[in-house]
Write a protein that holds these residues in place. Sequence first.
Motif, PDB file in Angstrom:
ATOM      1  N   PHE A 286       0.853  -1.179   0.000  1.00  0.00           N
ATOM      2  CA  PHE A 286       0.000   0.000   0.000  1.00  0.00           C
ATOM      3  C   PHE A 286       0.896   1.238   0.000  1.00  0.00           C
TER       4      PHE A 286
ATOM      5  N   HIS B  60       0.525   4.337   0.159  1.00  0.00           N
ATOM      6  CA  HIS B  60       0.299   5.511   1.003  1.00  0.00           C
ATOM      7  C   HIS B  60       0.578   5.231   2.468  1.00  0.00           C
TER       8      HIS B  60
ATOM      9  N   GLN C 116      -3.415  -2.860  -6.129  1.00  0.00           N
ATOM     10  CA  GLN C 116      -3.765  -2.377  -4.797  1.00  0.00           C
ATOM     11  C   GLN C 116      -5.111  -2.958  -4.358  1.00  0.00           C
TER      12      GLN C 116
ATOM     13  N   GLY D 134      -5.560  -5.716  -1.249  1.00  0.00           N
ATOM     14  CA  GLY D 134      -6.522  -5.499  -0.169  1.00  0.00           C
ATOM     15  C   GLY D 134      -7.487  -6.659  -0.055  1.00  0.00           C
ATOM     16  N   LEU D 135      -8.032  -7.083  -1.209  1.00  0.00           N
ATOM     17  CA  LEU D 135      -9.004  -8.179  -1.193  1.00  0.00           C
ATOM     18  C   LEU D 135      -8.349  -9.476  -0.729  1.00  0.00           C
TER      19      LEU D 135
ATOM     20  N   LEU E 271      -9.806  -7.994   3.228  1.00  0.00           N
ATOM     21  CA  LEU E 271     -10.635  -6.801   3.387  1.00  0.00           C
ATOM     22  C   LEU E 271     -11.830  -6.905   2.453  1.00  0.00           C
ATOM     23  N   GLY E 272     -12.958  -6.349   2.891  1.00  0.00           N
ATOM     24  CA  GLY E 272     -14.129  -6.327   2.018  1.00  0.00           C
ATOM     25  C   GLY E 272     -13.932  -5.285   0.936  1.00  0.00           C
TER      26      GLY E 272
ATOM     27  N   GLN F  35     -14.137  -1.756   2.438  1.00  0.00           N
ATOM     28  CA  GLN F  35     -12.950  -1.474   3.270  1.00  0.00           C
ATOM     29  C   GLN F  35     -11.734  -1.215   2.378  1.00  0.00           C
TER      30      GLN F  35
ATOM     31  N   LYS G 118      -9.994   2.367   2.707  1.00  0.00           N
ATOM     32  CA  LYS G 118      -8.723   2.409   3.420  1.00  0.00           C
ATOM     33  C   LYS G 118      -7.522   2.409   2.484  1.00  0.00           C
ATOM     34  N   ILE G 119      -7.709   1.904   1.269  1.00  0.00           N
ATOM     35  CA  ILE G 119      -6.541   1.735   0.403  1.00  0.00           C
ATOM     36  C   ILE G 119      -6.646   2.546  -0.883  1.00  0.00           C
TER      37      ILE G 119
ATOM     38  N   PRO H  80      -7.587   6.884  -0.301  1.00  0.00           N
ATOM     39  CA  PRO H  80      -6.487   7.773   0.114  1.00  0.00           C
ATOM     40  C   PRO H  80      -5.457   7.990  -0.982  1.00  0.00           C
ATOM     41  N   GLN H  81      -5.218   6.948  -1.789  1.00  0.00           N
ATOM     42  CA  GLN H  81      -4.230   7.097  -2.864  1.00  0.00           C
ATOM     43  C   GLN H  81      -4.794   7.908  -4.025  1.00  0.00           C
TER      44      GLN H  81
END
Lengths: 359, 496
Positions: free
Chosen positions: A94, A96, B393, B397-398, B402-403, B406, B410-411, B414-415
């Motif tokens: 990630f 960030h 990304q 996350g998946l 993470l759902g 989410q 969260k990922i 922000p980017q």
Amino acid sequence: MIKVRHLKKVFRTPQGEDLTVLSDINCDIAKGEVISIIGPSGTGKSTLLRCLNRLEEPTSGSIEVDGTDILDRATDISRIRRRMGMVFQNFNLFEHLTVLDNITLCPMTLLGKSREEAESRGMELLEAVGLHDKAGNLPCELSGGQKQRVAIARCLAMEPDIILFDEPTSALDPTMVSEVLAVIRHLASQGMTMCIVSHEMQFVRDVSTRILFLYDGVVYEEGTPEQIFDNPQKPVTRAFINRIRTFEARLENRRFDLYGLFGKIHTFCAKYGVVGATLDKVQHVTEEMLCGIMPFNGPVVLTMEYSEKTSVLSLTFTEEKPDGPILKGLDEDSLSLLMVRGMSRSVSEKEDGVVKVEI
Amino acid sequence: MRRLVFIFAAYLLCACSADKKADYSDVHDISDLKGHSVAVSMGSSYDLMLSEMGGVNLVRLGVSELLLAVESGRAEFCIMDQIQAGMLNLADRGLEIRIRDILKGTAAAGFNKTDTQLQAEFNAYLRNLKESGEYDRWSERWLSRPDSMADEALLLTRKTAGSGSRVLKVGITINYPYIFYKEGGLTGMELDLMNRFCFYAGYGTDFQVTDFSALIPALNSRKIDVIVSHMRVTEERAQKVLFSDPYLQGGGAAVCRTSKTVSAKLRKGPWDRLKSSWRRNLVEEKRWKLLASGLLVTLEISLYSILAAIVAGVILCRLRMGRSKSIRKTASAFIGLVRGIPLLVILMIMFYVVFASASVTALTVTVVSFGIYYGAYFGEVFRMGMESVDRGQWEAGLALGLGKFQTFSKIILPQALTRIIPVFKGEVITLIKTTSVVGYVAVMDLTKASDILRSTTLDALFPLLLVTLVYIVLSQLTGWGLDALDRRFTPKNRKS
């Protein structure tokens, strides 16, 4: 632990054509095993891996994880994924978040760990992969090898039952491959269940308990590293393991374009580092065989095989319409044959009309 | 700071220029205007007359720009109301009246064709006023002592505003001394007349400042109930508008630059001009209040429009990146369509067609229009930001369990934000500046307020420069605000 039956995956190309990548995959992964999936490019090794945690939706078939069918719509796939770590070719850290935050994010959100707990575990893991001092850095400040080690630590933080490695070293520069492999080796020695797609043959051989050789959408051959590497049973496996490269040309009659053929041979040899005296020999042997020895009853097929592993080059000349043995019919003093013999390791005719020369 | 210096340099330059000698002593009649450039109020009867006559180089402007055009030399003449011209201190500005009594005629209130009842009531009131002799006293006092009358009228405006059984929406155009601003409120001769009528008949008033050329369309689409804007009664207008009995006699005057040399005493230096402009436009009669209320409206519209556009943008972005091909295509076509129409046209269509009959405020119409228009731009900016985040990304996350939501919050978000904000900043600043067109649909924002100020003080440059300055400050503040937000989301700055 994981049971895959009749797994099929068909991709639809942008042109609307169906491309079957996996046609019928059956395999089992038991706890504590280190399974490596190898095979030529484009045979769906990564696709198989990504089907296991449903990053790709399989077209048909079944995958059971600890008795749960993960292709069932009712299955909470996120819950299954928490127990299956995945390490990607391109790291996918990630961007960030700092290194430590990359590791603690999921334990905190999904496992309900407190920040202190998650961070102290995160630091332990970083120490384990040798990056204790990089905790506060951003991913873009790390080298490829370091990123991949962080990615492994991020997986471990979720305490997974199995880790899937999707070509973990393919995007790395050669100097960094070993640091990542060392970490994976260490995990294997601790009994972590893993499934690895890799092109690092020596590594695969050392670390695996079992190897699946994927070809043509199926598990083409399967066995222990010794079975696969030292005594492969099937031809494609053998060619792959010995890294055999082939070149083929079909010559209609005696008036073929010799210099055009030389050009193609030259290109092929140059590609695999066959140069100098060896290349000269190849050209001379080819010329003598085609202009002096082969009778050209019909077209002649020239097949050239080069094993990168053993550096043996073999040339096979095949008459499409054989008319009795060739070598036996020749005069023992035939100048052409003497020259060919002189320049090669061995000359043999296993069946009529097929002459094999090894250089 | 450099910008400020530049603007004031430009101001001084303008203030010092425009000193060309001119001699128009041979102009005595309208026909003599041929071959000259003449500024007229767009859509006014002078405009029609001179267009028909031909040979005149017409400069069509808003009422408040007429004198400015002559002063700055953009037009040699302007034609304005002669009562107004007589009240202004033209000599001080280096101007004089060349022709009087152009197109003498009468002005009347205009009603919607179907509103005969209201017209009859107004006519009855007017007849009553004239017969009692009150009308003559009233008009005489207005023309001789407009300032003291203005104060009285101001009080009445406050009394009638919004009260009464029916609230009349009155379309007006700012034009001293008929209608103008004083101490942050509306006043003026026509406004006074209307107030008195409404007070007498028991109506409430809602005065809507509208461009002269937009009055009749607004009346026909029921945005206003009555026009009181010294509109001359002509045959063409009478076809579209139900006129009352006349309440004013009027005629035009052609104003040009004087041929006499302005005495040195009267000619002020640039610094003194600036000082007197400051006093006249801001201090006197608390005119700063007008600008302040305009600024508030601009801020209000900007804020709501930005929020509306963000919502529209998010929806469009979602549709544009959705799974269904037909929805993607539709969204993309919609964005293309919206981006292809000028904002002002969208605003007009919304105001005069889509929301013509609905009882929504002009402010709402404005926010909806801006929301749709900028939503199309924001949507594309958001999409660009989302697509710039690598697919890996999502997968990472998946794969960690993470759902979808989410992973997004969260990922991905922000980017994406670090890439969106710098572009978004430019769009937001453009939006804020573009709110200056809302004056077209009778919303009194900062730009409209400065127009009104200009038509009240007939001071050309100062209000313009002032609002320029305000817009620059607004843009800078917005830019800083978004930069701060950007810094929050950029990981490098947040790390320590």
